[in-house]
Scaffold this active site. Structure first.
Site, short mmCIF file in Angstrom:
data_model
loop_
_atom_site.label_atom_id
_atom_site.label_comp_id
_atom_site.label_asym_id
_atom_site.label_seq_id
_atom_site.Cartn_x
_atom_site.Cartn_y
_atom_site.Cartn_z
N ASN A 42 0.84 -1.20 0.00
CA ASN A 42 0.00 0.00 0.00
C ASN A 42 0.87 1.25 0.00
O ASN A 42 1.96 1.28 0.60
CB ASN A 42 -1.01 0.00 1.15
CG ASN A 42 -0.41 -0.21 2.52
OD1 ASN A 42 0.64 -0.81 2.67
ND2 ASN A 42 -1.08 0.30 3.53
N ILE A 43 0.38 2.26 -0.69
CA ILE A 43 1.10 3.53 -0.85
C ILE A 43 0.12 4.65 -0.53
O ILE A 43 -0.85 4.86 -1.28
CB ILE A 43 1.65 3.67 -2.29
CG1 ILE A 43 2.56 2.48 -2.63
CG2 ILE A 43 2.40 5.00 -2.44
CD1 ILE A 43 2.85 2.32 -4.11
N GLU A 44 0.33 5.31 0.60
CA GLU A 44 -0.63 6.31 1.06
C GLU A 44 -0.29 7.70 0.55
O GLU A 44 0.76 7.92 -0.07
CB GLU A 44 -0.69 6.27 2.60
CG GLU A 44 -1.17 4.91 3.08
CD GLU A 44 -1.40 4.84 4.57
OE1 GLU A 44 -0.88 5.68 5.32
OE2 GLU A 44 -2.12 3.90 4.99
N CYS A 53 -4.05 0.47 -2.55
CA CYS A 53 -3.89 -0.72 -1.70
C CYS A 53 -2.80 -1.64 -2.26
O CYS A 53 -2.45 -1.58 -3.44
CB CYS A 53 -5.19 -1.50 -1.65
SG CYS A 53 -6.53 -0.68 -0.78
N GLU A 55 -2.98 -4.83 -2.90
CA GLU A 55 -3.48 -5.74 -3.93
C GLU A 55 -3.47 -5.05 -5.30
O GLU A 55 -3.03 -5.60 -6.30
CB GLU A 55 -4.93 -6.17 -3.63
CG GLU A 55 -5.09 -6.93 -2.34
CD GLU A 55 -5.40 -6.02 -1.15
OE1 GLU A 55 -4.79 -4.94 -1.05
OE2 GLU A 55 -6.25 -6.40 -0.34
N CYS A 90 -10.20 -4.87 0.29
CA CYS A 90 -11.30 -3.90 0.32
C CYS A 90 -12.18 -4.08 -0.92
O CYS A 90 -11.82 -4.78 -1.87
CB CYS A 90 -10.76 -2.48 0.41
SG CYS A 90 -10.17 -1.83 -1.17
N CYS A 93 -10.55 -3.18 -4.31
CA CYS A 93 -9.61 -4.21 -4.79
C CYS A 93 -10.37 -5.43 -5.31
O CYS A 93 -9.97 -6.05 -6.29
CB CYS A 93 -8.65 -4.61 -3.68
SG CYS A 93 -7.45 -3.32 -3.31
N1 THU Z 1 -5.36 -1.39 2.50
C1 THU Z 1 -4.79 -2.25 1.61
O1 THU Z 1 -3.61 -2.10 1.24
N2 THU Z 1 -5.54 -3.26 1.12
C2 THU Z 1 -6.85 -3.47 1.43
O2 THU Z 1 -7.50 -4.28 0.80
C3 THU Z 1 -7.46 -2.72 2.54
C4 THU Z 1 -6.73 -1.50 2.96
C5 THU Z 1 -4.55 -0.28 3.03
C6 THU Z 1 -5.00 1.08 2.62
C7 THU Z 1 -4.45 1.95 3.71
O3 THU Z 1 -3.12 2.33 3.38
C8 THU Z 1 -4.40 1.03 4.93
O4 THU Z 1 -4.60 -0.27 4.44
C9 THU Z 1 -5.46 1.33 5.96
O5 THU Z 1 -6.71 1.40 5.40
#
Ligand code: THU
Length: 139
Positions: A42-44, A53, A55, A90, A93
């Site tokens: 994940n890259i915020e 996310c 995935e 999520c 994804c």
């Molecule tokens: N996140 C994912 O990488 N994959 C998911 O399917 C659910 C959420 C990440 C997004 C965010 O950076 C962190 O989890 C918290 O929501």
């Protein structure tokens, strides 16, 4: 490749996460039908919504490489990289998986103490909308 090996590669991918806002490190390892693995994290973003996310970052790397034939994905995640339970994909994804994968695509969720829960895409996303079925076009 075993599901344990795929989960291990997803755990490795957690180290690459960029998570200054949530602190949740998520890793994914996407297995193609011809045995290649694409890892993602994940890259915020300070503006939150551009966050991607783990995935989807794995899928988008593969798609960029021209790969569209997928068999399985492993996903793990946890606060500060500590896995305390399953980290299910999520909804966004799941919809991206729907675009490129069949109903029998496997999702392995790695939990605490090496536990792995495996479900199919059709279990994760029943009654889904897909281009193949609902838009009468070749994809
Ligand atoms: N996140 C994912 O990488 N994959 C998911 O399917 C659910 C959420 C990440 C997004 C965010 O950076 C962190 O989890 C918290 O929501």
């Amino acid at each position: 490749m075993t599901k344990q090996e795929l989960v291990t590669l997803a755990m490795e991918a957690m180290d690459h996460a960029y998570v200054p806002y949530s602190g949740y490190r998520v890793g994914a390892a996407l297995l193609t039908r011809d045995g290649r693995v694409y890892q993602g994290c994940n890259i915020e973003n300070a503006s939150y919504t551009p966050t991607v996310c783990a995935e989807r970052s794995a899928f988008f790397k593969a798609i960029y490489d021209g790969v569209r034939d997928f068999a399985e994905i492993a996903v793990v995640g946890g606060k500060d990289g500590v896995i305390t339970g399953f980290f299910p994909p999520c909804g966004v994804c799941r919809q991206v998986m729907r675009e490129f994968c069949e109903d029998d695509f496997l999702i392995h969720m790695g939990g605490a103490d090496g536990e792995i829960k495996t479900v199919t895409l059709s279990e994760l996303l029943p009654y889904s909308f897909s281009a193949k079925e609902h838009m009468q076009q070749d994809t």
